[in-house]
Design an enzyme around this catalytic site. Structure first.
Site, PDB file in Angstrom:
ATOM      1  N   ILE A  81      -8.955  -4.288  -2.764  1.00 15.16           N
ATOM      2  CA  ILE A  81      -9.001  -3.901  -1.361  1.00 15.16           C
ATOM      3  C   ILE A  81     -10.374  -3.373  -0.984  1.00 15.16           C
ATOM      4  O   ILE A  81     -10.878  -3.623   0.120  1.00 15.16           O
ATOM      5  CB  ILE A  81      -7.928  -2.829  -1.076  1.00 15.16           C
ATOM      6  CG1 ILE A  81      -6.532  -3.374  -1.381  1.00 15.16           C
ATOM      7  CG2 ILE A  81      -7.993  -2.362   0.372  1.00 15.16           C
ATOM      8  CD1 ILE A  81      -5.437  -2.327  -1.331  1.00 15.16           C
TER       9      ILE A  81
ATOM     10  N   TYR B 249       0.938   9.645  -9.980  1.00 18.06           N
ATOM     11  CA  TYR B 249       0.351   8.741  -8.987  1.00 18.06           C
ATOM     12  C   TYR B 249       0.844   9.089  -7.582  1.00 18.06           C
ATOM     13  O   TYR B 249       0.055   9.197  -6.630  1.00 18.06           O
ATOM     14  CB  TYR B 249       0.707   7.299  -9.327  1.00 18.06           C
ATOM     15  CG  TYR B 249       0.230   6.289  -8.309  1.00 18.06           C
ATOM     16  CD1 TYR B 249      -1.127   6.002  -8.170  1.00 18.06           C
ATOM     17  CD2 TYR B 249       1.133   5.619  -7.483  1.00 18.06           C
ATOM     18  CE1 TYR B 249      -1.572   5.075  -7.234  1.00 18.06           C
ATOM     19  CE2 TYR B 249       0.698   4.690  -6.548  1.00 18.06           C
ATOM     20  CZ  TYR B 249      -0.650   4.419  -6.428  1.00 18.06           C
ATOM     21  OH  TYR B 249      -1.085   3.513  -5.502  1.00 18.06           O
TER      22      TYR B 249
ATOM     23  N   LYS C 176      -1.284  10.506  -4.106  1.00 20.13           N
ATOM     24  CA  LYS C 176      -1.270   9.857  -2.797  1.00 20.13           C
ATOM     25  C   LYS C 176      -0.741  10.791  -1.716  1.00 20.13           C
ATOM     26  O   LYS C 176      -1.191  10.748  -0.562  1.00 20.13           O
ATOM     27  CB  LYS C 176      -0.435   8.579  -2.867  1.00 20.13           C
ATOM     28  CG  LYS C 176      -1.059   7.490  -3.733  1.00 20.13           C
ATOM     29  CD  LYS C 176      -2.438   7.090  -3.215  1.00 20.13           C
ATOM     30  CE  LYS C 176      -3.094   6.012  -4.035  1.00 20.13           C
ATOM     31  NZ  LYS C 176      -4.427   5.623  -3.512  1.00 20.13           N
TER      32      LYS C 176
ATOM     33  N   THR D 184      -3.620  -6.942  -6.421  1.00 20.82           N
ATOM     34  CA  THR D 184      -4.891  -6.526  -7.020  1.00 20.82           C
ATOM     35  C   THR D 184      -4.706  -6.386  -8.529  1.00 20.82           C
ATOM     36  O   THR D 184      -3.649  -6.687  -9.071  1.00 20.82           O
ATOM     37  CB  THR D 184      -5.366  -5.178  -6.435  1.00 20.82           C
ATOM     38  OG1 THR D 184      -4.485  -4.138  -6.886  1.00 20.82           O
ATOM     39  CG2 THR D 184      -5.373  -5.217  -4.909  1.00 20.82           C
TER      40      THR D 184
END
Length: 523
Positions: free
Chosen positions: A236, A389, A393, A426
């Site tokens: 990205i 994780y 975020k 990705t």
């Protein structure tokens, strides 16, 4: 799942968060939320651990469920409305609906359950060490309806409570003492929530691709503007850097892979016919490297109009950064926190009324199922890659909103918003569940967004005239939507900001900034 995807398709992440937290919007039922949480749906908020007698409810992740089960911290940690129990002897309960009841902290922490920290006044005794995080239950109850921490710096109260994870001082890895470990079952629940949200999003993306597709937005040229994109060597970040270069911006790619970066710069120059693309080394896992990057950039005497905080790691094995931070928290969150603060003066000088500089921070729907553990930000008592994780975020969203509040109060011509790219094809999936990797390999071209499609929301946040002078937005599919409800809690934002300032050595100007007008969210 399909019904949830349809709802998401029509109304964005806010509905998905509501669906997973409290059931399908408008149904009055908590079907999906109940399945994920093992209890009835309803309400919102993220469970937040430690930092005071008042617990929070916080989510973070690809969809909308709650984070992992956590233990430790202050024995007065409140329970969620889901009926979960904290692992301390002094079990306390938070209110279900209005958050009207706060936990009663008895001024003592159970032996071996970790440190109670934050800005409260009660002292924890026994094997817990310092009790900087708990206020008395009676003091907490006085502010029952506010949904915010009673003490200055105390975490806001949650409508949803989850059992707290292990407790730590909030510093480097290994600094926590004696907290009870998160159970394997709790770690499994964290993984389930993350993958459930991702699955719902994949279905939504598939439906959109089949119904109306993803249409590339069109933006006006951006000559004589300068942008920094972290992690711009691939995925990205690469697509974001390429798009900004195509618009005529001077793009600086910040990354830690020299050979890959030089190739990325070459390709972008060829594809966009823009020679103003360059690479500067910056390792977000090292505060020393981040400071050196900022010094090198300043020596160029360039303005800075756009900062895209894009780089990150996803569900990596337990390991630490150069400074001893858990890698998700250190790279995804703290690195960008430090970088942004060090560049704020340049952003302020470069912005102007009617032409603001912009900070775009890439989070993800994973924040909806995250859990912020203020007593164990380093995941030291037990490590779950999914929980770590999601927490990183979630922290990025809270950081962005508090940053915007500071920018507004200081009258800076700078705005800050969050971009959610969706599920994108990705190279970040090497550590995820094998089933997810299989789906990506076989169907990724169809159900995942391409990196270019994933970058559109970041570019939109960086250049669209529709957001001129407007910040504190959570953007998904180039539209504003609601993030997790608890991320709008100014008290929780302030607590995380203060802890982050301590960890990075940045001066906390929050109280100084709002001393005249009063802190936002305070009566």
């Amino acid at each position: 799942m399909i019904l949830g995807a349809v709802v998401l398709l029509e109304s964005g992440w806010g509905s998905l968060g509501s669906m997973i937290r409290g059931g399908i919007p408008g149904s009055g039922q908590g079907s999906f939320g109940s399945m994920i949480h093992g209890g009835r749906g309803g309400g919102s908020g993220v469970p937040v651990r430690g930092g005071g007698a008042r617990p929070q409810g916080s989510d973070g992740g690809p969809g909308g469920a709650g984070g992992t089960r956590a233990r430790g911290g202050s024995p007065g940690h409140a329970q969620e409305a889901l009926g979960a129990r904290a692992g301390s002897a002094g079990r306390a309960r938070a209110g279900h609906e209005s958050g009207a009841r706060a936990r009663r902290s008895r001024g003592r922490a159970q032996e071996g359950l970790g440190h109670a920290r934050g800005g409260s006044r009660a002292r924890a005794r026994g094997g817990a060490g310092r009790g900087a995080g708990a206020r008395s239950g009676r003091e907490s109850g006085a502010r029952a309806g506010r949904g915010a921490g009673a003490a200055r710096g105390g975490p806001p109260r949650a409508h949803f409570r989850r059992p707290a994870r292990g407790s730590e001082s909030g510093g480097r890895r290994g600094s926590g003492g004696g907290g009870a470990a998160m159970s394997p079952l709790s770690a499994a629940r964290a993984a389930l929530r993350v993958y459930a949200v991702g699955a719902a999003l994949i279905v939504a993306q598939l439906l959109r691709r089949c119904v109306r597709g993803f249409v590339e937005p069109v933006f006006s040229p951006q000559p004589e503007r300068v942008a920094i994109v972290t992690g711009g060597t691939d995925g990205i970040g690469y697509s974001t850097a390429k798009y900004l270069a195509k618009l005529g911006m001077h793009v600086i790619i910040a990354g830690n892979n020299d050979s890959k970066a030089q190739e990325a710069v070459r390709r972008i120059k060829e594809d966009t016919l823009n020679n103003q693309v360059e690479f500067l080394y910056c390792d977000l896992a090292s505060m020393r490297s981040i400071r050196e990057f900022v010094q090198t950039f300043r020596m160029k005497k360039l303005p800075l109009h756009v900062l895209v905080n894009n780089a990150g790691v996803m569900m990596v094995p337990q390991r630490t950064t150069e400074d001893g931070f858990e890698e998700h928290f250190g790279v995804n969150y703290l690195g960008h926190f430090l970088l942004t603060n060090l560049l704020l003066d340049t952003l302020r000088e470069s912005g102007a009324p009617g032409r603001s500089a912009r900070v775009v921070t890439v989070s993800s729907a994973t924040h909806y199922v995250g859990e912020l553990n203020l007593d164990d930000l380093q995941s030291s008592t037990y490590y779950s890659a999914h929980a770590a994780y999601a927490q990183s975020k979630l922290a990025l969203v809270l950081f962005t909103y508090h940053l915007q509040a500071l920018l507004t109060a200081q009258g800076m011509p700078v705005t800050a918003s969050v971009a959610d790219p969706g599920v994108v094809d990705t190279d970040l999936y090497r550590y995820v569940f094998w089933g997810t990797r299989l789906v990506k390999k076989l169907l990724g071209w169809w159900v995942f967004k391409t990196p270019d499609e994933g970058a559109w929301t970041s570019v939109y946040a960086a250049v669209t005239p529709a957001l001129e002078g407007l910040g504190g937005r959570y953007l998904y599919n180039e539209k504003e939507t609601r993030s997790l409800e608890a991320t709008y809690d100014p008290e929780l934002q302030r607590q995380l900001w203060a802890r982050s300032c301590q960890l990075t050595g940045i001066a906390d100007v929050t109280w100084e900034t709002f001393s005249g007008s009063g802190l936002p969210g305070r009566a």
